[in-house]
Write a protein that holds these residues in place. Structure first.
Motif, PDB file in Angstrom:
ATOM      1  N   MET A 135       0.827  -1.131   0.047  1.00 27.05           N
ATOM      2  CA  MET A 135       0.148  -0.026   0.046  1.00 27.05           C
ATOM      3  C   MET A 135       0.976   1.015   0.062  1.00 27.05           C
ATOM      4  O   MET A 135       1.912   1.568   0.672  1.00 27.05           O
ATOM      5  CB  MET A 135      -0.791  -0.036   1.251  1.00 27.05           C
ATOM      6  N   SER A 136       0.641   2.409  -0.985  1.00 24.98           N
ATOM      7  CA  SER A 136       1.447   3.424  -1.012  1.00 24.98           C
ATOM      8  C   SER A 136       1.314   4.411   0.196  1.00 24.98           C
ATOM      9  O   SER A 136       0.255   4.451   0.649  1.00 24.98           O
ATOM     10  CB  SER A 136       1.226   3.895  -2.405  1.00 24.98           C
TER      11      SER A 136
ATOM     12  N   ARG B 251       0.357   7.499  -0.718  1.00 20.03           N
ATOM     13  CA  ARG B 251      -0.711   8.175  -1.190  1.00 20.03           C
ATOM     14  C   ARG B 251      -1.901   7.549  -0.916  1.00 20.03           C
ATOM     15  O   ARG B 251      -3.022   8.239  -0.589  1.00 20.03           O
ATOM     16  CB  ARG B 251      -0.518   8.302  -2.660  1.00 20.03           C
ATOM     17  N   SER B 252      -2.117   6.316  -0.895  1.00 20.48           N
ATOM     18  CA  SER B 252      -3.206   5.607  -0.947  1.00 20.48           C
ATOM     19  C   SER B 252      -3.700   5.458   0.825  1.00 20.48           C
ATOM     20  O   SER B 252      -4.733   5.645   0.913  1.00 20.48           O
ATOM     21  CB  SER B 252      -3.360   4.288  -1.443  1.00 20.48           C
ATOM     22  N   VAL B 253      -2.735   5.557   1.499  1.00 20.92           N
ATOM     23  CA  VAL B 253      -3.002   5.411   3.078  1.00 20.92           C
ATOM     24  C   VAL B 253      -3.576   6.857   3.301  1.00 20.92           C
ATOM     25  O   VAL B 253      -4.416   7.311   3.918  1.00 20.92           O
ATOM     26  CB  VAL B 253      -1.789   5.227   3.979  1.00 20.92           C
TER      27      VAL B 253
ATOM     28  N   ARG C  44      -4.937   9.164   1.315  1.00 13.94           N
ATOM     29  CA  ARG C  44      -6.319   9.165   0.700  1.00 13.94           C
ATOM     30  C   ARG C  44      -7.306   8.532   1.615  1.00 13.94           C
ATOM     31  O   ARG C  44      -8.423   9.133   1.796  1.00 13.94           O
ATOM     32  CB  ARG C  44      -6.319   8.602  -0.523  1.00 13.94           C
ATOM     33  N   GLU C  45      -7.183   7.348   2.105  1.00  7.99           N
ATOM     34  CA  GLU C  45      -8.072   6.902   2.885  1.00  7.99           C
ATOM     35  C   GLU C  45      -8.382   7.525   4.153  1.00  7.99           C
ATOM     36  O   GLU C  45      -9.527   7.671   4.681  1.00  7.99           O
ATOM     37  CB  GLU C  45      -7.395   5.272   3.150  1.00  7.99           C
TER      38      GLU C  45
ATOM     39  N   TYR D  29      -8.031  10.549   4.764  1.00  2.94           N
ATOM     40  CA  TYR D  29      -8.659  11.939   4.445  1.00  2.94           C
ATOM     41  C   TYR D  29     -10.158  11.444   4.323  1.00  2.94           C
ATOM     42  O   TYR D  29     -10.935  12.186   4.550  1.00  2.94           O
ATOM     43  CB  TYR D  29      -8.008  12.614   3.220  1.00  2.94           C
ATOM     44  N   GLU D  30     -10.532  10.483   3.447  1.00  4.28           N
ATOM     45  CA  GLU D  30     -11.800  10.061   3.181  1.00  4.28           C
ATOM     46  C   GLU D  30     -12.531   9.688   4.376  1.00  4.28           C
ATOM     47  O   GLU D  30     -13.891   9.835   4.582  1.00  4.28           O
ATOM     48  CB  GLU D  30     -11.768   8.801   2.118  1.00  4.28           C
TER      49      GLU D  30
END
Length: 193
Positions: free
Chosen positions: A1-2, A4-6, A8-9, A11-12
């Motif tokens: 898991m990058s 960026r994806s962590v 983004r998750e 923040y979501e």
């Protein structure tokens, strides 16, 4: 898991709660702004407001964190069961701590304002208002924290992400509303001195 994806998750998950917190804080400010008569009737109450609201956030934030930790460790089941001693103990401790902190805040405000020579309501009035507000907001916050933490956990959300904004928002809105009710109740019962 990058990374960026962590990010983004995170923040979501956090943005809806933070947005709600912003709106709730503004609502609490509007309610407080409308309490001019009550704040005038109980001199010194305005000085107590930040302490009382911060106390709600600290006490019930700790409750949420305790429940979240219990869920992550498997010590607490994600459902409300009146027989669950850990849940009962955590909620009873939060309520007791909230009430104790309310009394301490009221007495401290009275002592400080008296020492400064400022106008202040009687210590009995300040304590009564703080206790009633603490009880009303404490019961509401306990219910909200337990339900949000458990519902979030069951839906796959990290309850630690939800607890802070939910407690802050609910604590501010319910805390100010509880103060309003408490002042009116105490004054109606003859405690305006």
């Amino acid at each position: 898991m990058s990374v960026r994806s962590v990010a983004r998750e995170a923040y979501e998950e956090a943005l809806p709660a933070l947005g709600t917190s912003l709106v709730g804080g503004l609502l609490a400010g509007v309610m407080l702004g409308g309490m001019e008569a009550e704040l005038t009737a109980v001199p010194g109450l305005l000085v107590a407001v930040p302490a009382l609201l911060a106390t709600r956030g600290n006490v019930y934030g700790s409750l949420g964190a305790r429940l979240s930790t219990g869920l992550h460790q498997g010590l607490v089941e994600p459902r409300v069961e009146l027989g669950d001693e850990r849940l009962r103990g955590a909620t009873a401790a939060a309520l007791a701590n909230g009430l104790l902190a309310s009394v301490v805040a009221a007495v401290a405000v009275f002592a400080i304002l008296t020492a400064l020579g400022d106008e202040v309501a009687g210590v009995g009035t300040l304590v009564a208002v703080s206790l009633v507000a603490g009880l009303l907001s404490g019961v509401a916050l306990t219910v909200v924290v337990v339900l949000v933490v458990f519902a979030g956990y069951r839906r796959g959300r990290d309850p630690d992400t939800l607890v802070g904004p939910v407690v802050t928002t609910t604590g501010d809105v319910v805390g100010v509303a509880s103060l309003l009710v408490a002042v009116r109740l105490v004054l109606a019962l003859g405690g305006g001195g």
